[in-house]
Write a protein that holds these residues in place. Structure first.
Motif: not given
Length: 111
Positions: A15-20, A48-58, A78-81
């Protein structure tokens, strides 16, 4: 169209390139994780356009989950960059709770 992307690697790198970004650590066997997916899809459209959503199988990616001290499912971070932000959301009880948390993380007041 919902945009919840499955992560297969550590969010810090992915997610390095993702703002939020919102990353949900989940377990397939967890009913709360299944319920959560429904509102994750809805919120991914809303933000949409403000934050992207991801899931990770823990469970399948336990080493990654352990590195974030994940103890319950689902857990929202929550991740920023590519950097995890303080204040995780563990086992939210409603879509409204998740929305309020996202609004706070985006620096906007709750609607």
């Amino acid at each position: 169209m919902s945009m919840v992307t499955e992560l297969e690697s550590d969010p810090k790198a992915a997610l390095k390139g993702k703002a939020a970004a919102v990353v949900v650590f989940y377990a397939d066997w967890c009913s709360d994780s299944k319920t959560s997916l429904e509102y994750e899809k809805k919120l991914s459209e809303e933000y949409l356009g403000r934050a992207e959503f991801f899931r990770l199988d823990a469970v399948n990616l336990e080493e990654i989950a352990d590195s974030y001290n994940i103890e319950v499912y689902p857990t929202f971070i929550f991740f920023r960059k590519g950097k995890p932000q303080r204040g995780i959301l563990a086992e939210p009880y409603s879509e409204a709770e998740v929305r309020n948390w996202i609004e706070m993380k985006l620096g906007r007041s709750s609607r």
